[in-house]
Design an enzyme around this catalytic site. Structure first.
Site, PDB file in Angstrom:
ATOM      1  N   LEU A 160       0.825  -1.199   0.000  1.00  8.08           N
ATOM      2  CA  LEU A 160       0.000   0.000   0.000  1.00  8.08           C
ATOM      3  C   LEU A 160       0.862   1.254   0.000  1.00  8.08           C
ATOM      4  CD1 LEU A 160      -2.603  -1.138   2.682  1.00  8.08           C
ATOM      5  CD2 LEU A 160      -2.782  -1.327   0.186  1.00  8.08           C
ATOM      6  N   CYS A 161       0.416   2.232  -0.758  1.00  7.28           N
ATOM      7  CA  CYS A 161       1.118   3.512  -0.834  1.00  7.28           C
ATOM      8  C   CYS A 161       0.601   4.418   0.271  1.00  7.28           C
ATOM      9  CB  CYS A 161       0.889   4.148  -2.212  1.00  7.28           C
ATOM     10  SG  CYS A 161       1.692   5.747  -2.406  1.00  7.28           S
ATOM     11  N   LEU A 162       1.379   4.541   1.328  1.00  2.00           N
ATOM     12  CA  LEU A 162       1.026   5.369   2.479  1.00  2.00           C
ATOM     13  C   LEU A 162       2.221   6.240   2.854  1.00  2.00           C
ATOM     14  CD1 LEU A 162      -0.569   2.493   4.578  1.00  2.00           C
ATOM     15  CD2 LEU A 162      -1.815   4.169   3.185  1.00  2.00           C
TER      16      LEU A 162
END
Length: 208
Positions: free
Chosen positions: A71-73
């Site tokens: 996930l892109c966080l």
């Protein structure tokens, strides 16, 4: 003020086979579409941690994130420029859940309706216990599944429970006998066959 790591409840277990992998379970909090859900995922740390951020993944289908995808966080390995080495595992997971209950899109997120998210929440534990890694790391949730299955069988008037297998992979709610289905029909068919046989014997004895 409630401790954010306890509300929602977050449990963390290291993977003994890989010291760079940390598994977590987040329980969806009340008054959210994720209420009652049990969401399993993992953090994948680089060898340079804590100087560089971990990869963040969620394996359980949630309706918010694509399962088993990084996930892109802001606190994940997609953004090393915003990473703070002082951030702990609890900080990362609290941030993950805060983002989860929002609707902002990111790489790895998906859009679903509230009812779809609620359905995923109801199915989450059933999904998780089919993985032996989950059951090994979080036996308390495997036991919770067993308890719920026992209660369901009791409600259906069934006796006994199917034994737990590795990862509970053989346990399927849909495979439970249905008291109104084929089992009952089979019993009536067998009884009819016995009655027909007895009738034939009695009929034949009349001519002896």
């Amino acid at each position: 003020q409630k401790d954010p790591i306890k509300s929602p409840k977050i449990t963390v277990q290291p993977n003994e086979a890989n010291i760079l992998e940390m598994h977590y379970v987040i329980e969806g909090s009340e008054k959210t579409p994720y209420e009652g859900g049990i969401y399993w995922g993992k953090l994948i740390f680089p060898k340079t941690y804590p100087l560089k951020p971990p990869g963040v993944m969620m394996m359980t289908p949630s309706g918010r994130f694509q399962p088993n995808r990084r996930l892109c966080l802001s606190m994940s390995d997609f953004h090393p420029e915003t990473w703070n080495p002082m951030w702990s595992v609890s900080t990362i997971l609290t941030g993950l859940y805060s983002f989860m209950i929002e609707t902002a899109p990111t790489l790895g997120s998906i859009e679903t309706t509230t009812s779809q998210k609620q359905k995923f929440a109801r199915q989450s534990l059933d999904f998780n216990v089919r993985d032996p890694t989950f059951c090994k790391l979080f036996p308390e949730y495997a036991e919770l599944y067993r308890k719920r299955l026992d209660e369901k069988q009791a409600a259906l008037g069934l006796s006994g429970t199917e034994p737990l297998s590795t990862g509970l992979s053989s346990m399927d709610h849909n495979a439970l006998p249905n008291a109104d289905g084929g089992d009952v029909q089979g019993i009536f068919a067998a009884a009819a066959g016995v009655i027909a046989l007895l009738s034939a014997i009695v009929f034949a004895m009349r001519f002896l």
